[in-house]
Design a protein around this motif. Structure first.
Motif: not given
Ligand SMILES: [Zn+2]
Length: 444
Positions: A44-51
């Motif tokens: 979720l951290a990396v997902f939000h980092s891209f989002a």
């Protein structure tokens, strides 16, 4: 009162309701034993980092300590980019691929691919993409090539460059253009070998009719590719260049002897195209495989205006394209083949280029990392787990790309009303992570 900006709670609600984001996150796994920060939180951290389009993992690190993001991703404490990297190197790829496939299936069910169909068909393209290159950092799965450089004194020197390359299959006809799958080149193999592996795997992931037409570049004018396309039941439009000597030459010779079949003028982006098209069926594909194929040639004169010392002058350039296709003349008239052929070319500009330029996809360190979890191998010895860092981060990027494009282009009324770019929406979501305290428990 009308909402003025996008908020993380409404973005998350949309992700969880429409795409089961949190259920997927719970499936994530990595090679660490009893980690304090769960693989789900890392994902979720990396997902939000891209989002949020954060520029680096270091920035994500800061974001996690200053905003509500940490509790939003269910992490027990803030964590640094070192935890992220250690987890990602041993990340399991299957749950990530399963999520990408599920996201794409849901997009299709939600009619995200209905707009832009070509004669009712869904169109995908296959392209090679280079992910990173380095002269110093390398790993056991790096590809290698010799490149010529200039030393500080201007002398030419040869050096070995290490790089990673993959083949991706992307939907291209609709405004939302997610990648369906990706396949990495193994050391010593060509792009076509990886591409065939990818195409063979696609029906198992999506069924054979997830899309109808496949666009390919000139490297794929090959019998095994054509056979596979026939077997799976797709149609194909493949660029034809001089590297396919026999077919190219017989087409050029035939077309030189007769007037064009179609001619028209087209205005696009302040440019004028004078187009002449030739179309023939029944040319032998290769000497070894003389199955008759259809070839279309486009000769285009592109007229542009140029301003010099305040005066407008017009100048023109000539362009030639050829395509070989399995599509029938009756259902797909010549101009439609040209249109399809050019949409693959557009993909080169809008697919990976966009992802590497505007999505901070520069995680070069992930491939050469020595600090990784260990496992016991078949001989009972301890060894480092195979490094999945680059592949894992690429999957998360593709998932974020698919979901945020769908959010901006299909879901958001604000983006439509205020003509917001994807980058502006990302900035609003990021700002919201600092402002809005999440509910005690993030919604499921
Ligand atoms: Zn490498």
């Amino acid at each position: 009162m009308k909402e003025r900006a996008h908020s993380l709670p409404s973005f998350s609600a949309w992700l969880n309701k429409g795409f089961d984001l949190r259920a997927h996150a719970a499936q994530m796994a990595d090679a660490r034993t009893d980690p304090e920060i769960s693989p789900s939180s890392v994902f979720l951290a990396v997902f939000h980092s891209f989002a949020f389009r954060l520029p680096s993992f270091q920035q994500l690190d800061r974001e996690l300590s200053h905003s509500y993001l940490q509790s939003w991703i269910d992490a027990e404490r803030a964590f640094g980019d070192d935890t992220l990297r250690y987890s990602l190197c041993g990340f399991e790829l299957d749950p990530l691929e399963a999520m990408l496939v599920d996201v794409n299936r849901r997009l299709k069910r939600g009619k995200a691919f209905d707009e832009g169909r070509v004669q009712g068909c869904l169109v995908a393209a296959l392209d090679g993409i280079e992910v990173l290159s380095s002269f110093s950092r390398r790993c056991e799965r790096c590809l290698e090539r010799r490149v010529t450089l200039k030393d500080p004194a201007g002398r030419k020197i040869e050096q070995t460059q290490y790089y990673h390359r993959a083949v991706g299959c992307q939907m291209v006809h609709s405004p939302v253009k997610p990648f369906l799958a990706i396949e990495w080149l193994q050391p010593g193999e060509g792009e076509d070998a990886a591409a065939l592996r990818l195409l063979q795997r696609l029906p198992g992931l999506y069924g054979s009719r997830f899309f109808d037409i496949l666009l390919l570049d000139a490297l794929y004018v090959q019998t095994p590719v054509l056979q596979l396309v026939h077997k799976i039941g797709w149609d194909a439009v493949i660029s034809l260049k001089q590297n396919s000597r026999d077919l190219y030459q017989s087409a050029v010779r035939l077309f030189a002897s007769r007037p064009p079949d179609v001619g028209f003028t087209e205005q696009r982006d302040h440019k004028t195209y004078h187009v002449q098209l030739w179309d023939t069926e029944g040319l032998p594909f290769t000497i070894d495989n003389p199955e008759p194929v259809r070839v279309v040639r486009s000769e285009e004169v592109l007229e542009r205006n140029r301003y010099r010392q305040g005066e407008r002058t017009s100048y023109s350039t000539d362009h030639e394209w050829l395509w070989v296709t399995t599509l029938s003349t009756r259902l797909f008239p010549t101009p439609v083949i040209r249109q399809l052929g050019h949409s693959r070319w557009k993909n080169e500009n809008n697919g990976w280029m966009d992802l590497t330029k505007h999505w901070a996809f520069k995680h070069g360190f992930l491939h050469a990392r020595r600090h990784r979890p260990e496992q016991i191998n078949v001989s009972g010895e301890r060894e480092l787990v195979p490094n999945h860092g680059l592949a894992a981060v690429t999957f998360i990027l593709l998932i974020a790309f698919a979901l945020t494009s769908a959010f901006v282009l299909r879901h958001s009324k604000l983006a439509r009303r205020d003509h917001l770019s994807a980058i502006t929406v990302a900035a609003q979501l990021r700002a919201s992570a600092s402002k809005a305290p999440p509910p005690i428990r993030a919604p499921d």
